[in-house]
Write an enzyme that holds these catalytic residues in place. Structure first.
Site, short mmCIF file in Angstrom:
data_model
loop_
_atom_site.label_atom_id
_atom_site.label_comp_id
_atom_site.label_asym_id
_atom_site.label_seq_id
_atom_site.Cartn_x
_atom_site.Cartn_y
_atom_site.Cartn_z
N GLU A 176 -53.98 -74.01 -54.89
CA GLU A 176 -54.74 -75.26 -54.68
C GLU A 176 -56.19 -74.98 -54.28
OE1 GLU A 176 -52.81 -73.85 -52.57
OE2 GLU A 176 -53.49 -74.19 -50.52
N CYS A 208 -47.61 -69.88 -50.06
CA CYS A 208 -47.93 -69.10 -48.86
C CYS A 208 -46.96 -69.41 -47.72
CB CYS A 208 -49.39 -69.30 -48.47
SG CYS A 208 -49.97 -67.96 -47.42
N GLU A 256 -49.18 -72.56 -41.23
CA GLU A 256 -48.55 -71.63 -40.28
C GLU A 256 -47.05 -71.91 -40.30
OE1 GLU A 256 -50.40 -69.17 -38.99
OE2 GLU A 256 -48.39 -68.47 -38.51
N SER A 257 -46.31 -70.97 -40.86
CA SER A 257 -44.90 -71.26 -41.12
C SER A 257 -44.09 -71.49 -39.84
CB SER A 257 -44.27 -70.15 -41.95
OG SER A 257 -44.44 -68.91 -41.32
N HIS A 276 -52.63 -69.15 -52.72
CA HIS A 276 -52.97 -70.58 -52.62
C HIS A 276 -53.56 -71.10 -53.94
CE1 HIS A 276 -52.77 -71.30 -48.17
NE2 HIS A 276 -52.80 -69.99 -48.17
N1 GLN Z 1 -49.22 -65.99 -42.46
C1 GLN Z 1 -48.89 -67.39 -42.48
C2 GLN Z 1 -47.44 -67.61 -42.11
O1 GLN Z 1 -46.64 -66.74 -42.23
C3 GLN Z 1 -49.13 -67.98 -43.84
C4 GLN Z 1 -50.60 -68.09 -44.09
C5 GLN Z 1 -50.96 -69.12 -45.11
O2 GLN Z 1 -50.20 -70.03 -45.43
N2 GLN Z 1 -52.16 -69.00 -45.61
O3 GLN Z 1 -47.11 -68.70 -41.73
#
Ligand code: GLN
Length: 189
Positions: free
Chosen positions: A173, A80, A49-50, A171
């Site tokens: 990984e 991501c 979660e950024s 992702h």
């Molecule tokens: N939507 C998330 C974000 O913006 C990212 C989701 C993820 O890393 N799988 O932080």
């Protein structure tokens, strides 16, 4: 010589990256303190979660050390949420770390497509398409002239590289395919 790759371990999909790094034969280190950066050849900014990660980055005084790491020419791979962190700014105007010259659209594939897989042709990755797992994925827009697009989905940029910074909206990984990680280790680290 064996390369040492860190994974920023403040939040998110850390253990999957550590396992994938080990499979390539490199040394994998979870990074919780900025003084660990000096021992690394490259760093992965994981998914997660950024907004939470950015909050931790600021709280633990990671932003400047991360920029110095980047300026020292060390490789960084953002996946991501890690791609969100690497961007210049987000679509809602928040400043990000600015490691690449692009704006990022968070959750850019909408509600219908919270998660999906796509078979991608990625520039620089040989041996056929790459099965990419997208989870509430972002995409890049307003790219600067020195950033190279590596893959798109529906005309949206989902993989790109600017010098030693590699970013993917998906992702890598979460699959057994190590080609992108190996590309990062060989080309950016
Ligand atoms: N939507 C998330 C974000 O913006 C990212 C989701 C993820 O890393 N799988 O932080």
């Amino acid at each position: 010589m064996k390369k040492t790759i860190g994974v920023l371990a403040l939040q998110g999909a850390v253990s999957e990256h550590l396992a994938a790094i080990q499979k390539t034969g490199a040394e994998a280190i979870p990074v919780k303190h900025s003084d660990q950066l000096g021992a690394l050849d490259g760093l992965i900014l994981p998914g997660g979660e950024s907004t939470t990660m950015l909050r931790f980055i600021n709280h633990y005084d990671f932003a400047e050390p991360l920029r110095s790491f980047h300026q020292a020419g060390k490789g960084i791979f953002g996946t991501c949420a890690g791609m969100v962190l690497a961007a210049r700014e987000t679509d809602s105007g928040e400043k990000s770390l600015g490691l690449i010259d692009a704006k990022v659209v968070r959750n850019g594939f909408g509600r219908q497509k919270e998660s999906f897989e796509a078979s991608l042709t990625i520039q620089g990755i040989s041996g056929g398409p790459f099965q990419a797992v997208f989870i509430r994925a972002p995409y890049l827009e307003q790219l600067g002239s020195n950033i190279e697009v590596l893959a798109k989905v529906e005309e949206k940029v989902v993989a790109a590289r600017q010098e030693k910074v590699l970013v993917t909206a998906f992702h890598p990984e979460l699959t057994d395919d190590l080609r992108l990680l190996e590309y990062f280790i060989h080309e950016c680290v």
